[in-house]
Design an enzyme around this catalytic site. Sequence first.
Site, PDB file in Angstrom:
ATOM      1  N   GLY A   1      41.789  36.533  47.151  1.00  0.00           N
ATOM      2  CA  GLY A   1      42.039  36.662  45.712  1.00  0.00           C
ATOM      3  C   GLY A   1      40.823  36.233  44.905  1.00  0.00           C
ATOM      4  N   THR A   2      40.138  35.216  45.379  1.00  0.00           N
ATOM      5  CA  THR A   2      38.960  34.707  44.667  1.00  0.00           C
ATOM      6  C   THR A   2      37.894  35.793  44.559  1.00  0.00           C
ATOM      7  OG1 THR A   2      39.424  32.465  45.430  1.00  0.00           O
ATOM      8  CG2 THR A   2      37.150  32.920  44.733  1.00  0.00           C
TER       9      THR A   2
ATOM     10  N   ASN B   1      49.876  28.852  38.985  1.00  0.00           N
ATOM     11  CA  ASN B   1      50.115  28.322  40.322  1.00  0.00           C
ATOM     12  C   ASN B   1      50.562  26.864  40.334  1.00  0.00           C
ATOM     13  OD1 ASN B   1      47.334  28.271  39.357  1.00  0.00           O
ATOM     14  ND2 ASN B   1      46.863  27.090  41.170  1.00  0.00           N
TER      15      ASN B   1
ATOM     16  N   THR C   1      32.149  45.954  57.014  1.00  0.00           N
ATOM     17  CA  THR C   1      33.218  46.566  57.814  1.00  0.00           C
ATOM     18  C   THR C   1      34.564  45.969  57.425  1.00  0.00           C
ATOM     19  OG1 THR C   1      31.658  46.906  59.592  1.00  0.00           O
ATOM     20  CG2 THR C   1      33.994  47.011  60.184  1.00  0.00           C
TER      21      THR C   1
ATOM     22  N   CYS D   1      43.457  24.159  45.981  1.00  0.00           N
ATOM     23  CA  CYS D   1      42.006  24.296  45.854  1.00  0.00           C
ATOM     24  C   CYS D   1      41.390  23.108  45.122  1.00  0.00           C
ATOM     25  CB  CYS D   1      41.662  25.584  45.128  1.00  0.00           C
ATOM     26  SG  CYS D   1      42.339  27.004  45.965  1.00  0.00           S
TER      27      CYS D   1
HETATM   28  N1  PLP Z   1      44.593  32.737  41.726  1.00  0.00           N
HETATM   29  C1  PLP Z   1      45.687  31.982  41.840  1.00  0.00           C
HETATM   30  C2  PLP Z   1      46.646  31.892  40.693  1.00  0.00           C
HETATM   31  C3  PLP Z   1      45.928  31.265  43.026  1.00  0.00           C
HETATM   32  O1  PLP Z   1      47.017  30.496  43.125  1.00  0.00           O
HETATM   33  C4  PLP Z   1      44.995  31.387  44.087  1.00  0.00           C
HETATM   34  C5  PLP Z   1      45.183  30.614  45.324  1.00  0.00           C
HETATM   35  O2  PLP Z   1      45.663  29.486  45.324  1.00  0.00           O
HETATM   36  C6  PLP Z   1      43.881  32.200  43.910  1.00  0.00           C
HETATM   37  C7  PLP Z   1      43.715  32.857  42.713  1.00  0.00           C
HETATM   38  C8  PLP Z   1      42.860  32.358  44.990  1.00  0.00           C
HETATM   39  O3  PLP Z   1      43.322  33.177  46.050  1.00  0.00           O
HETATM   40  P1  PLP Z   1      42.615  33.077  47.468  1.00  0.00           P
HETATM   41  O4  PLP Z   1      43.062  31.797  48.092  1.00  0.00           O
HETATM   42  O5  PLP Z   1      43.092  34.274  48.221  1.00  0.00           O
HETATM   43  O6  PLP Z   1      41.154  33.128  47.229  1.00  0.00           O
END
Ligand code: PLP
Length: 375
Positions: free
Chosen positions: A69-70, A148, A236, A322
């Site tokens: 997601g990041t 989150n 890839t 995080c």
């Molecule tokens: N955005 C939100 C709202 C999240 O809760 C998270 C992960 O905790 C992320 C982004 C980041 O996703 P990823 O862990 O796949 O990089």
Amino acid sequence: MHYLDHAATTAVLPEAAAIACRVMTEQFGNPSSVHKMGIEASGILETARKQVASILNAEPSEITFTSCGTEATATAIYGACRRKGRGKHIITTAIEHSATVNTVKQLEQEGFAVTWLQPDADGHISIADLRAAIRPDTILLSCMLANNEVGTVLPVKEFGKLLKKKAPNALFHIDAVQGLARIPIKPKLWNADFISVSGHKIGAPKGIGALYIRKGVHIAPLMLGGGQERGMRPGTEAVPNIAAFGEACRIRLAQMQKNYAKVEALCAQLQEGIAQRFPWAVYNGKSDMPHVVNISFPGCKSEVLLRVLEMHDVYVSSGSACAKGKASHVLAAMQLDHTRIDSALRISFAPSNTPEDVEALLDALEEGVIRLKRN
Ligand code: PLP
């Protein structure tokens, strides 16, 4: 084991793990190879793309796979802001995940002007504040769908409408990592240009994400290399993870309503237990999703309480995974006092949780709280 930290990550669904294993050991071709094994891998990739597109109510061609997601968020934000001659103003919120916060801070250092919309004490962001923030040179609004840490849902439909009315050339990015498979995703209704999602929150392995890029929107990729993902994400493709992500999307889409109701019942059970046993505890934010509950037990430091819960095989968190022990920037932006921030616990459910998990949490909390209060 009573795992109640599913907003941090969740277990891989057995069906998703089985597909990933098969792709790793048997159907392991490179999708760019022109022989039979490559064609088979490419087919697996495209099936997964359709499955992800389906849960996002998008076209398969609008989906780019990323490593997480990041990365999806960074691709959207940098891509939107580095388009030449467009303007220098970004709008985001003070309650975003660090993926957005730190990417926008980097752009701020590079000379972009940033408006950080502040939440109210419940963790909501107001439409009036967005209206006041939009400028003629606004190029991007980046906000989350669901928070989150406190579970608030942002009014993305109203945000998108307002942005496109007041700054028609600005792009709209939504971080839907926590909303995926919980809230129906509606890119067109929301006027979204980009939507970031992540696999490991919904039963795919860690290390896979996707970015929805609306048809007709063109941005530069973060990296250059081979032409994979139509050049948007060279390297890839992680076919096993992608196949698992597709399968997780398929399953979670089919079960979305049923799962929501299940989690809602667990949340109600928790709130009832809290009201009976800890009437003095305070909720942080007004969560709009039953999956995330943030609560403080003033006088009981969350780090210590977490350890006591762990001794009972109960796992929750003190905020974003995080942020690892750092005070929550989300609760701070909500202007909660330190005693509340220091004693905050985030409890997050998945459909796999049971009423026994909730009872185990309440029992462990009772022991922990009595012990900490005594000390
Ligand atoms: N955005 C939100 C709202 C999240 O809760 C998270 C992960 O905790 C992320 C982004 C980041 O996703 P990823 O862990 O796949 O990089």
